[in-house]
Design an enzyme around this catalytic site. Sequence first.
Site, PDB file in Angstrom:
ATOM      1  CB  CYS A  14      -0.984  -0.010   1.167  1.00 25.71           C
ATOM      2  SG  CYS A  14      -0.226   0.010   2.818  1.00 25.71           S
TER       3      CYS A  14
ATOM      4  CG  HIS B 136      -4.638   0.001   3.773  1.00 25.03           C
ATOM      5  ND1 HIS B 136      -3.827  -0.794   3.000  1.00 25.03           N
ATOM      6  CD2 HIS B 136      -5.601   0.469   2.928  1.00 25.03           C
ATOM      7  CE1 HIS B 136      -4.281  -0.816   1.750  1.00 25.03           C
ATOM      8  NE2 HIS B 136      -5.349  -0.047   1.678  1.00 25.03           N
TER       9      HIS B 136
ATOM     10  CG  HIS C 183      -6.576   0.306  -1.914  1.00 29.59           C
ATOM     11  ND1 HIS C 183      -6.810  -0.372  -0.746  1.00 29.59           N
ATOM     12  CD2 HIS C 183      -7.549  -0.104  -2.782  1.00 29.59           C
ATOM     13  CE1 HIS C 183      -7.875  -1.162  -0.897  1.00 29.59           C
ATOM     14  NE2 HIS C 183      -8.342  -1.002  -2.104  1.00 29.59           N
TER      15      HIS C 183
END
Length: 337
Positions: A227, A281, A293
């Site tokens: 990420c 995240h 993402h």
Amino acid sequence: MRKLVVAFVVLAGFAGLIGVGAVTMLLSGGGGRAGWSSCSSNLGPWGDGAEQGQRDAAKLSGESIGIVQRIIEIGQQRDLPPRAWQIAIQAGKTESNLANLFHGDRDSLGIFQMRPSMGWGTVQQVTDVDYQINKFYDVLLEVPGWEEMRPGTAAQKVERSAFPLRYHKWEPMAAHLVSAEGDVSGITACDELPSASVLGGQALQYAHAQLGKPYVWGAAGPDTFDCSGLTQQAWKAAGVEIPKYSQTQYFQGGVHVPLNQAQPGDLVFWGSGRDPKGIHHVALYLGDEKVLHAPQPGESVEIETLWDGGELLPMVVRPAADTPPQEAAVPAAGGEG
């Protein structure tokens, strides 16, 4: 890695967390030529604007101003760019308040608190102003990619401090001093600098090209991403350097903006209990309640509806400052969990 959650939430519910009022935009300066102070402290995620830098500089002693002038003079003699002077000024302000100290932590001495025991030079050398400045520049030039780094990050690479974030505080002041004492105009006119929305669009263009590439933990391209590797490389493609890891991106990657003022390219974060220290995240905001993402192992880079699940942070990070300051953000009206 994100958690798999699918509960919907309306971002207006964050009002108690976010508060009201828009984020303060960086000052771009007015009238006359575009100074390094106005442009440099307004380009990228760092700095609090030219006026803050001027206020901080006004508090310096005569000794400190003399040291700043010598930093600039030696930088000019060595044909180093103004960014190098700015980095040295920020380091000196952080380490010694731009004073030639004969004391410090353990055997640290001088403007940059150089330690003879760590190979910086003899006591006589590391308390000699010209030696210290030249030594700082020598080490800076050995740092790969220092020209593209946030100035405080480059200062940390030279100083190797246990408190790496503290150098960023003095960026506006250092930019002002480069402008005022070094008589340096902006890189280009301030009105020619790319705005946050333009740079955000460039970051998203890169990210879109990565759709379908697999998630691999710790990867930062070109064929696999996690990420934060995706967000870092996307903004790097726009010419803006941000740290690698998601939690570090939150604390060091740019200016914080309320989630309901997010605009395309901003970084959106999830953390346990909405705690920045629990961030796990990060994603790129696309607008219209969508994010792009790298989700988790076994999945690929994708576009997804914004979710919450009790972990969506109420602030996003904008890796490039708004230029001009009146530019409006595209609001994010709701989200998914």
